[in-house]
Design a protein around this motif. Structure first.
Motif, PDB file in Angstrom:
ATOM      1  N   ALA A 194      14.186  -0.910  -4.700  1.00  0.00           N
ATOM      2  CA  ALA A 194      15.614  -0.581  -4.635  1.00  0.00           C
ATOM      3  C   ALA A 194      16.155  -0.096  -5.971  1.00  0.00           C
ATOM      4  O   ALA A 194      17.193   0.579  -6.014  1.00  0.00           O
ATOM      5  CB  ALA A 194      16.405  -1.787  -4.146  1.00  0.00           C
ATOM      6  N   PHE A 195      15.481  -0.405  -7.073  1.00  0.00           N
ATOM      7  CA  PHE A 195      15.925   0.097  -8.371  1.00  0.00           C
ATOM      8  C   PHE A 195      15.855   1.620  -8.439  1.00  0.00           C
ATOM      9  O   PHE A 195      16.488   2.227  -9.310  1.00  0.00           O
ATOM     10  CB  PHE A 195      15.091  -0.518  -9.497  1.00  0.00           C
ATOM     11  CG  PHE A 195      15.567  -1.877  -9.928  1.00  0.00           C
ATOM     12  CD1 PHE A 195      16.747  -2.019 -10.629  1.00  0.00           C
ATOM     13  CD2 PHE A 195      14.828  -3.012  -9.620  1.00  0.00           C
ATOM     14  CE1 PHE A 195      17.198  -3.276 -11.024  1.00  0.00           C
ATOM     15  CE2 PHE A 195      15.271  -4.273 -10.007  1.00  0.00           C
ATOM     16  CZ  PHE A 195      16.456  -4.406 -10.713  1.00  0.00           C
ATOM     17  N   TRP A 226      13.366   6.283   0.982  1.00  0.00           N
ATOM     18  CA  TRP A 226      13.049   6.324   2.414  1.00  0.00           C
ATOM     19  C   TRP A 226      12.251   5.089   2.819  1.00  0.00           C
ATOM     20  O   TRP A 226      12.430   4.542   3.905  1.00  0.00           O
ATOM     21  CB  TRP A 226      12.291   7.604   2.742  1.00  0.00           C
ATOM     22  CG  TRP A 226      11.777   7.739   4.136  1.00  0.00           C
ATOM     23  CD1 TRP A 226      10.503   8.079   4.497  1.00  0.00           C
ATOM     24  CD2 TRP A 226      12.505   7.588   5.379  1.00  0.00           C
ATOM     25  NE1 TRP A 226      10.381   8.140   5.864  1.00  0.00           N
ATOM     26  CE2 TRP A 226      11.592   7.846   6.432  1.00  0.00           C
ATOM     27  CE3 TRP A 226      13.811   7.253   5.688  1.00  0.00           C
ATOM     28  CZ2 TRP A 226      11.965   7.764   7.777  1.00  0.00           C
ATOM     29  CZ3 TRP A 226      14.177   7.178   7.028  1.00  0.00           C
ATOM     30  CH2 TRP A 226      13.262   7.431   8.040  1.00  0.00           C
ATOM     31  N   LEU A 227      11.402   4.610   1.930  1.00  0.00           N
ATOM     32  CA  LEU A 227      10.651   3.389   2.189  1.00  0.00           C
ATOM     33  C   LEU A 227      11.603   2.179   2.231  1.00  0.00           C
ATOM     34  O   LEU A 227      11.509   1.332   3.136  1.00  0.00           O
ATOM     35  CB  LEU A 227       9.589   3.199   1.113  1.00  0.00           C
ATOM     36  CG  LEU A 227       8.757   1.912   1.154  1.00  0.00           C
ATOM     37  CD1 LEU A 227       8.139   1.687   2.522  1.00  0.00           C
ATOM     38  CD2 LEU A 227       7.682   1.936   0.072  1.00  0.00           C
ATOM     39  N   VAL A 228      12.520   2.085   1.268  1.00  0.00           N
ATOM     40  CA  VAL A 228      13.496   0.992   1.275  1.00  0.00           C
ATOM     41  C   VAL A 228      14.343   1.049   2.544  1.00  0.00           C
ATOM     42  O   VAL A 228      14.635   0.018   3.163  1.00  0.00           O
ATOM     43  CB  VAL A 228      14.397   1.063   0.023  1.00  0.00           C
ATOM     44  CG1 VAL A 228      15.461  -0.035   0.072  1.00  0.00           C
ATOM     45  CG2 VAL A 228      13.571   0.925  -1.245  1.00  0.00           C
ATOM     46  N   PHE A 229      14.741   2.252   2.935  1.00  0.00           N
ATOM     47  CA  PHE A 229      15.540   2.414   4.154  1.00  0.00           C
ATOM     48  C   PHE A 229      14.814   1.840   5.361  1.00  0.00           C
ATOM     49  O   PHE A 229      15.389   1.096   6.158  1.00  0.00           O
ATOM     50  CB  PHE A 229      15.838   3.896   4.388  1.00  0.00           C
ATOM     51  CG  PHE A 229      16.635   4.160   5.639  1.00  0.00           C
ATOM     52  CD1 PHE A 229      18.020   4.225   5.599  1.00  0.00           C
ATOM     53  CD2 PHE A 229      16.000   4.346   6.862  1.00  0.00           C
ATOM     54  CE1 PHE A 229      18.758   4.460   6.756  1.00  0.00           C
ATOM     55  CE2 PHE A 229      16.724   4.575   8.019  1.00  0.00           C
ATOM     56  CZ  PHE A 229      18.105   4.629   7.969  1.00  0.00           C
ATOM     57  N   LEU A 271       0.829  -1.210   0.000  1.00  0.00           N
ATOM     58  CA  LEU A 271       0.000   0.000   0.000  1.00  0.00           C
ATOM     59  C   LEU A 271       0.861   1.257   0.000  1.00  0.00           C
ATOM     60  O   LEU A 271       0.586   2.214  -0.739  1.00  0.00           O
ATOM     61  CB  LEU A 271      -0.932  -0.017   1.216  1.00  0.00           C
ATOM     62  CG  LEU A 271      -2.109  -0.983   1.116  1.00  0.00           C
ATOM     63  CD1 LEU A 271      -2.833  -1.093   2.456  1.00  0.00           C
ATOM     64  CD2 LEU A 271      -3.076  -0.535   0.027  1.00  0.00           C
ATOM     65  N   GLU A 272       1.891   1.275   0.816  1.00  0.00           N
ATOM     66  CA  GLU A 272       2.757   2.456   0.851  1.00  0.00           C
ATOM     67  C   GLU A 272       3.504   2.622  -0.467  1.00  0.00           C
ATOM     68  O   GLU A 272       3.634   3.736  -0.977  1.00  0.00           O
ATOM     69  CB  GLU A 272       3.734   2.349   2.017  1.00  0.00           C
ATOM     70  CG  GLU A 272       4.514   3.626   2.244  1.00  0.00           C
ATOM     71  CD  GLU A 272       5.352   3.612   3.505  1.00  0.00           C
ATOM     72  OE1 GLU A 272       6.191   4.530   3.647  1.00  0.00           O
ATOM     73  OE2 GLU A 272       5.191   2.715   4.350  1.00  0.00           O
ATOM     74  N   ALA A 273       3.994   1.518  -1.037  1.00  0.00           N
ATOM     75  CA  ALA A 273       4.691   1.588  -2.319  1.00  0.00           C
ATOM     76  C   ALA A 273       3.760   2.073  -3.422  1.00  0.00           C
ATOM     77  O   ALA A 273       4.148   2.885  -4.276  1.00  0.00           O
ATOM     78  CB  ALA A 273       5.267   0.224  -2.674  1.00  0.00           C
TER      79      ALA A 273
END
Length: 481
Positions: A265-266, A158-161, A132-134
């Motif tokens: 991450a891409f 920031w989401l990947v982090f 959902l966030e992505a």
């Protein structure tokens, strides 16, 4: 809007991969929901949506199904969401105006939000919030009408982090086996749903397991900071995340958690990074965004910054939670996985019989698609598709109280040969008529050795621990009411 700092045309290919990849995961999620919901949360399901929305207000679980529910309507939402997702994968948002692309992403977000917020236990895992966030962040990456907005790319990173660093912290603070580097002596065997290579990962030399854990700590506790570094450091960090997540993909089934992290991450890789391995020319000429879209992107960034207070506080606090949403819209969540590792694997095995209990009844085992059952059956690869019942059976083995609200309804449906429930299984030993009794037994499972695999063709050996649920029948359950 012509501000050069705002636009990042060198990330055009990264945007394509992120957006189409997120849409592909949406597609899988909608298809999985459409194929499984009737037995899990349908009108006659184990945890029915109508019963849930009758006691939970809209503000706590915003969903279209708070306004109206029927199985037919739920199925329509699933398959419409799947169709729209497939369109985005095929490039739909690049042939429509920018505003229509934004609306398309928000439609997908609302539809899947509606499913997750009424999904109860079946949808209570971190990868649901991650999707959902992505999907929300992907909406602000624009389309081929404009260059990728740099603030939106930062939101993806920031989401990947948070996914990586949160997972690293929970391990460092959790089970001591993460600190002494021994967790992978057990994890490949005791994880919720092993894959076809998990047996081989388990039998790697123990020193290599130590290297795996040490590498995990580095990739989750150090590398995430480098995602925000100037190029080429940012691209290298993105590649490290992708490679380590592919290692996790190979070693088990974790729904779309790893695949979605790889896709996101891409966003760290620029045109130069891709051009080192692909025959790419110069980036295509892309204009800056219109003012209205730039304002929306900055508003989304400001909202994310404000909502980040709670996940940051969670990560740096002593009582870190593994996966949590701090608002009912699943925006800016906290993530983490496997803070503790089981040393022994238990499995609940369901059996039925058509005989009476007075004699020596012949019990026949139900076969599940993904979870271990028949010791001779090689574990299968299912991720990124998610088998919700199989996954929850792992929790049922760990704690009967966790399954208290859905396990008896599952047994009831097996006693009736409920078609929707049987579609969730691989093998129904009673195809012609339902069983008279169903029982559940608890077994301890261990991977076989190399010698046992060659000799017996068995991937597992199991030992009976005891009775999980005594034999029950529909007649007995009616008489006990």
């Amino acid at each position: 809007m012509d501000a050069q700092w705002f636009s990042a045309p060198e990330y055009w290919l990264a945007r394509e991969l992120v957006q189409r990849g997120v849409a592909a995961i949406y597609l899988i999620a909608f298809v999985a929901a459409g194929r499984q919901f009737r037995a899990l949360i349908g009108e006659q399901g184990m945890l029915p949506v109508p019963r849930f929305v009758a006691r939970v207000p809209f503000r706590s679980a915003p969903s279209l199904f708070q306004l109206y529910y029927s199985d037919r309507f739920f199925a329509a939402v699933c398959w419409f969401g799947a169709a729209v997702s497939a369109g985005v994968v095929a490039g739909l948002i690049n042939v429509v105006p920018l505003w229509a692309a934004l609306v398309t992403w928000l439609v997908l977000w609302v539809l899947y939000q509606s499913i997750v917020n009424v999904g109860q236990r079946w949808y209570g895992f971190g990868w649901e919030s991650l999707l959902l966030e992505a999907g929300f962040v992907a909406a602000f990456l624009g389309n081929d009408d404009i260059a990728p907005p740099l603030p939106a790319l930062w939101l993806v990173l920031w989401l990947v982090f948070r996914v990586e660093f949160g997972a690293g912290l929970i391990k460092l603070r959790g089970d001591e086996c993460w600190r002494d580097l021994s967790c992978l002596d057990y994890h490949h065997e005791t994880q919720p749903m092993p894959g076809p290579l998990s047996w081989f990962f388990h039998h790697l030399p123990r020193p290599l397991h130590r290297v795996e854990v040490a590498g995990n700590h580095f990739s989750q506790l150090v590398v995430p900071f480098a995602l925000f570094a100037p190029q080429p450091v940012g691209s290298v960090a993105g590649v490290v995340v992708i490679v380590t997540q592919l290692w996790l993909v190979a070693s088990g089934n974790f729904a779309w958690l790893n695949w979605l992290t790889i896709i996101l991450a891409f966003a760290a890789l620029d045109h130069t990074a891709f051009a080192t391995v692909l025959p790419l020319g110069d980036p295509p000429p892309l204009s800056g965004p219109p003012l209205w879209f730039a304002v929306l992107v900055l508003a989304a960034a400001a909202l994310t910054l404000a909502l980040s207070y709670w996940p940051v506080r969670n990560m740096i606090g002593r009582g870190q939670r593994m996966n949590a949403s701090f608002n009912s819209l699943h925006l800016v969540n906290t993530y983490g996985a496997f803070g503790s590792i089981g040393r022994v694997r238990y499995e609940v095995v369901l059996e039925g019989t058509s005989d009476t209990l007075g004699a020596e009844p012949v019990w026949r085992e139900y076969g599940f698609k993904g979870k271990p059952g028949d010791p001779r059956r090689m574990p299968r690869q299912w991720a990124p598709y998610h088998l919700r019942l199989d996954w929850m059976m792992w929790f049922a083995a760990l704690s009967p109280s966790f399954a208290a609200d859905w396990f008896r309804p599952l047994v009831n449906r097996l006693l009736r040969n409920d078609a929707a429930t049987l579609r969730l299984l691989r093998h129904n030993p009673f195809p012609d008529a339902p069983p008279r009794y169903v029982r559940a037994r608890l077994y301890e499972y261990h991977f076989t050795t190399w010698r046992e695999l060659r000799r017996d063709g068995a991937w597992w050996h199991r030992e009976l621990v005891g009775e999980y649920l005594p034999p029950v029948s529909l007649d007995r359950q009616r008489s006990s009411r």
